[in-house]
Design a protein around this motif. Structure first.
Motif, mmCIF file in Angstrom:
data_model
loop_
_atom_site.group_PDB
_atom_site.id
_atom_site.type_symbol
_atom_site.label_atom_id
_atom_site.label_comp_id
_atom_site.label_asym_id
_atom_site.label_seq_id
_atom_site.Cartn_x
_atom_site.Cartn_y
_atom_site.Cartn_z
ATOM 1 N N ASP A 1 -43.918 24.644 20.396
ATOM 2 C CA ASP A 1 -43.548 24.478 18.986
ATOM 3 C C ASP A 1 -44.736 24.619 18.038
ATOM 4 N N LYS A 2 -45.945 24.658 18.559
ATOM 5 C CA LYS A 2 -47.129 24.853 17.708
ATOM 6 C C LYS A 2 -47.635 26.300 17.737
ATOM 7 N N GLN A 3 -46.928 27.180 18.456
ATOM 8 C CA GLN A 3 -47.295 28.591 18.488
ATOM 9 C C GLN A 3 -46.911 29.231 17.158
ATOM 10 N N ILE A 4 -47.664 30.203 16.716
ATOM 11 C CA ILE A 4 -47.363 30.881 15.456
ATOM 12 C C ILE A 4 -45.979 31.538 15.560
ATOM 13 N N PRO A 5 -45.068 31.205 14.644
ATOM 14 C CA PRO A 5 -43.713 31.746 14.707
ATOM 15 C C PRO A 5 -43.621 33.143 14.093
ATOM 16 N N PRO A 6 -42.505 33.843 14.346
ATOM 17 C CA PRO A 6 -42.309 35.146 13.713
ATOM 18 C C PRO A 6 -42.175 34.986 12.196
ATOM 19 N N ILE A 7 -42.534 35.995 11.455
ATOM 20 C CA ILE A 7 -42.548 35.947 9.990
ATOM 21 C C ILE A 7 -41.173 35.620 9.406
ATOM 22 N N ASP A 8 -40.111 36.141 10.008
ATOM 23 C CA ASP A 8 -38.777 35.996 9.419
ATOM 24 C C ASP A 8 -38.046 34.722 9.817
ATOM 25 N N ALA A 9 -38.671 33.835 10.531
ATOM 26 C CA ALA A 9 -37.965 32.639 11.000
ATOM 27 C C ALA A 9 -38.851 31.394 10.934
ATOM 28 N N ILE A 10 -39.498 31.181 9.781
ATOM 29 C CA ILE A 10 -40.466 30.084 9.659
ATOM 30 C C ILE A 10 -39.863 28.908 8.879
ATOM 31 N N GLU A 11 -40.128 27.726 9.372
ATOM 32 C CA GLU A 11 -39.875 26.481 8.648
ATOM 33 C C GLU A 11 -41.069 25.580 8.911
ATOM 34 N N ALA B 1 -33.600 23.206 14.571
ATOM 35 C CA ALA B 1 -32.153 23.318 14.740
ATOM 36 C C ALA B 1 -31.641 22.648 16.006
ATOM 37 N N LEU B 2 -32.529 22.265 16.899
ATOM 38 C CA LEU B 2 -32.112 21.686 18.169
ATOM 39 C C LEU B 2 -31.570 20.276 17.989
ATOM 40 N N ASP B 3 -30.487 19.981 18.681
ATOM 41 C CA ASP B 3 -29.908 18.643 18.643
ATOM 42 C C ASP B 3 -30.730 17.665 19.481
ATOM 43 N N TYR B 4 -31.316 18.148 20.533
ATOM 44 C CA TYR B 4 -32.148 17.322 21.392
ATOM 45 C C TYR B 4 -33.168 18.230 22.064
ATOM 46 N N LYS C 1 -29.788 33.414 14.516
ATOM 47 C CA LYS C 1 -28.412 33.263 14.020
ATOM 48 C C LYS C 1 -27.400 33.404 15.155
ATOM 49 N N LYS C 2 -27.622 34.326 16.059
ATOM 50 C CA LYS C 2 -26.717 34.510 17.200
ATOM 51 C C LYS C 2 -26.747 33.286 18.115
ATOM 52 N N LEU C 3 -27.922 32.732 18.336
ATOM 53 C CA LEU C 3 -28.048 31.541 19.164
ATOM 54 C C LEU C 3 -27.260 30.371 18.559
ATOM 55 N N LEU C 4 -27.321 30.212 17.237
ATOM 56 C CA LEU C 4 -26.570 29.147 16.585
ATOM 57 C C LEU C 4 -25.058 29.353 16.731
#
Length: 71
Positions: free
Chosen positions: A38-48, A62-65, A21-24
Motif C-alpha cells: 500500500d506504500k508503493q507508488i500508485p498508477p496516475i489514474d487511480a490515486i487517493e 475500497a477494501l472492506d477488510y 471499476k471492474k473489480l468493484l
C-alpha cells in the motif's frame, strides 16, 4: 460465467482505474486475493490518500477488510 470463483491479483497497487471499476463490480460476486504494497507508488489514474496522507492506489481505500503482513 467465464470469470473464475477466486481471482488472485499480485501487485494490486498498480491497478489502473478501468480495472479498479471492474473489480468493484465483481467484489460482491467473486472472491479475491489481492497482494500488494500500500506504500508503493500508485498508477496516475487511480490515486487517493490514506489516513496518514500518503498517496495510495484507490483499491486500498475500497477494501472492506484486509490483513497486513509485518514479517
Amino acid at each position: 460465467d467465464d470469470i473464475p470463483e477466486i481471482i488472485v491479483i499480485d501487485e494490486i497497487s498498480l491497478l489502473g482505474d478501468s480495472h479498479y471499476k471492474k473489480l468493484l463490480e465483481l467484489k460482491d460476486l467473486k472472491k479475491f486475493i489481492l497482494i500488494g504494497d500500500d506504500k508503493q507508488i500508485p498508477p496516475i489514474d487511480a490515486i487517493e490518500r490514506d489516513g496518514e496522507g500518503f498517496k495510495v492506489s484507490k483499491i486500498f481505500n475500497a477494501l472492506d477488510y484486509r490483513y497486513t503482513l509485518t514479517k
